[in-house]
Scaffold this motif. Sequence first.
Motif, PDB file in Angstrom:
ATOM      1  N   UNK A  52       0.849  -1.186   0.000  1.00 28.61           N
ATOM      2  CA  UNK A  52       0.000   0.000   0.000  1.00 28.61           C
ATOM      3  C   UNK A  52       0.888   1.241   0.000  1.00 28.61           C
ATOM      4  N   UNK A  53       0.930   1.916  -1.118  1.00 26.80           N
ATOM      5  CA  UNK A  53       1.652   3.173  -1.243  1.00 26.80           C
ATOM      6  C   UNK A  53       0.591   4.267  -1.327  1.00 26.80           C
ATOM      7  N   UNK A  54       0.342   4.930  -0.210  1.00 26.25           N
ATOM      8  CA  UNK A  54      -0.743   5.905  -0.118  1.00 26.25           C
ATOM      9  C   UNK A  54      -0.502   7.080  -1.057  1.00 26.25           C
ATOM     10  N   UNK A  55       0.737   7.477  -1.245  1.00 26.93           N
ATOM     11  CA  UNK A  55       1.033   8.594  -2.150  1.00 26.93           C
ATOM     12  C   UNK A  55       0.638   8.252  -3.584  1.00 26.93           C
ATOM     13  N   UNK A  56       0.954   7.037  -4.041  1.00 35.50           N
ATOM     14  CA  UNK A  56       0.563   6.612  -5.394  1.00 35.50           C
ATOM     15  C   UNK A  56      -0.947   6.505  -5.516  1.00 35.50           C
ATOM     16  N   UNK A  57      -1.582   5.970  -4.486  1.00 30.89           N
ATOM     17  CA  UNK A  57      -3.033   5.833  -4.498  1.00 30.89           C
ATOM     18  C   UNK A  57      -3.704   7.205  -4.529  1.00 30.89           C
ATOM     19  N   UNK A  58      -3.170   8.151  -3.780  1.00 30.19           N
ATOM     20  CA  UNK A  58      -3.712   9.517  -3.770  1.00 30.19           C
ATOM     21  C   UNK A  58      -3.581  10.147  -5.151  1.00 30.19           C
ATOM     22  N   UNK A  59      -2.460   9.940  -5.785  1.00 32.63           N
ATOM     23  CA  UNK A  59      -2.255  10.492  -7.122  1.00 32.63           C
ATOM     24  C   UNK A  59      -3.227   9.870  -8.133  1.00 32.63           C
ATOM     25  N   UNK A  60      -3.410   8.558  -8.059  1.00 38.08           N
ATOM     26  CA  UNK A  60      -4.277   7.862  -9.009  1.00 38.08           C
ATOM     27  C   UNK A  60      -5.759   8.175  -8.803  1.00 38.08           C
ATOM     28  N   UNK A  61      -6.159   8.467  -7.588  1.00 39.65           N
ATOM     29  CA  UNK A  61      -7.564   8.759  -7.301  1.00 39.65           C
ATOM     30  C   UNK A  61      -7.876  10.247  -7.298  1.00 39.65           C
ATOM     31  N   UNK A  62      -6.845  11.084  -7.414  1.00 37.32           N
ATOM     32  CA  UNK A  62      -7.013  12.550  -7.341  1.00 37.32           C
ATOM     33  C   UNK A  62      -7.623  12.994  -6.017  1.00 37.32           C
ATOM     34  N   UNK A  63      -7.281  12.279  -4.954  1.00 37.83           N
ATOM     35  CA  UNK A  63      -7.707  12.624  -3.601  1.00 37.83           C
ATOM     36  C   UNK A  63      -6.441  12.943  -2.811  1.00 37.83           C
ATOM     37  N   UNK A  64      -6.392  14.075  -2.128  1.00 36.32           N
ATOM     38  CA  UNK A  64      -5.187  14.411  -1.359  1.00 36.32           C
ATOM     39  C   UNK A  64      -4.838  13.316  -0.348  1.00 36.32           C
ATOM     40  N   UNK A  65      -3.548  13.104  -0.158  1.00 33.76           N
ATOM     41  CA  UNK A  65      -3.078  12.027   0.710  1.00 33.76           C
ATOM     42  C   UNK A  65      -3.618  12.171   2.133  1.00 33.76           C
ATOM     43  N   UNK A  66      -3.674  13.387   2.650  1.00 38.57           N
ATOM     44  CA  UNK A  66      -4.193  13.591   4.011  1.00 38.57           C
ATOM     45  C   UNK A  66      -5.671  13.241   4.097  1.00 38.57           C
ATOM     46  N   UNK A  67      -6.392  13.437   3.016  1.00 36.17           N
ATOM     47  CA  UNK A  67      -7.818  13.104   2.977  1.00 36.17           C
ATOM     48  C   UNK A  67      -8.027  11.613   2.783  1.00 36.17           C
TER      49      UNK A  67
END
Length: 135
Positions: A52-67
Amino acid sequence: MNRAPGRRRDLWFDNYANAILRREAEDISNLQHVTELPVIPRMLTARSSGELNVADLARDTNIPQRTLTPYLELLQTLYLTQNIPAWTTNLSKRVVSRPKVSLLDAGLAARLMNVSSKGASLDANPNLAGGLVET
């Protein structure tokens, strides 16, 4: 009566996902943008049983990492995902610091990846099978 194979199953999984990701999530969470939640399990399905790479997931979903972090916690609360803790080292002594994420329902994961019961999509992309089998 001539029905398309798997159509009822697909509708059932769509309704199941909709009920959990919309109604249940709104009932138990105080997150403001719960409408963004359905895109996250689809992206996690593509990474099922992977790190689980949250930064990559945030980028792919267009949702900020903190959110994104509270959404991931909500998916665990809804018993849709499970984080598997990272090992400190593996056999090659490389440090592995990220947990793995896995969808708990392989049927739902298959539906989110549009894998049919006929297996045609698995034949076209055999890499899909690995994550599903590990799930």
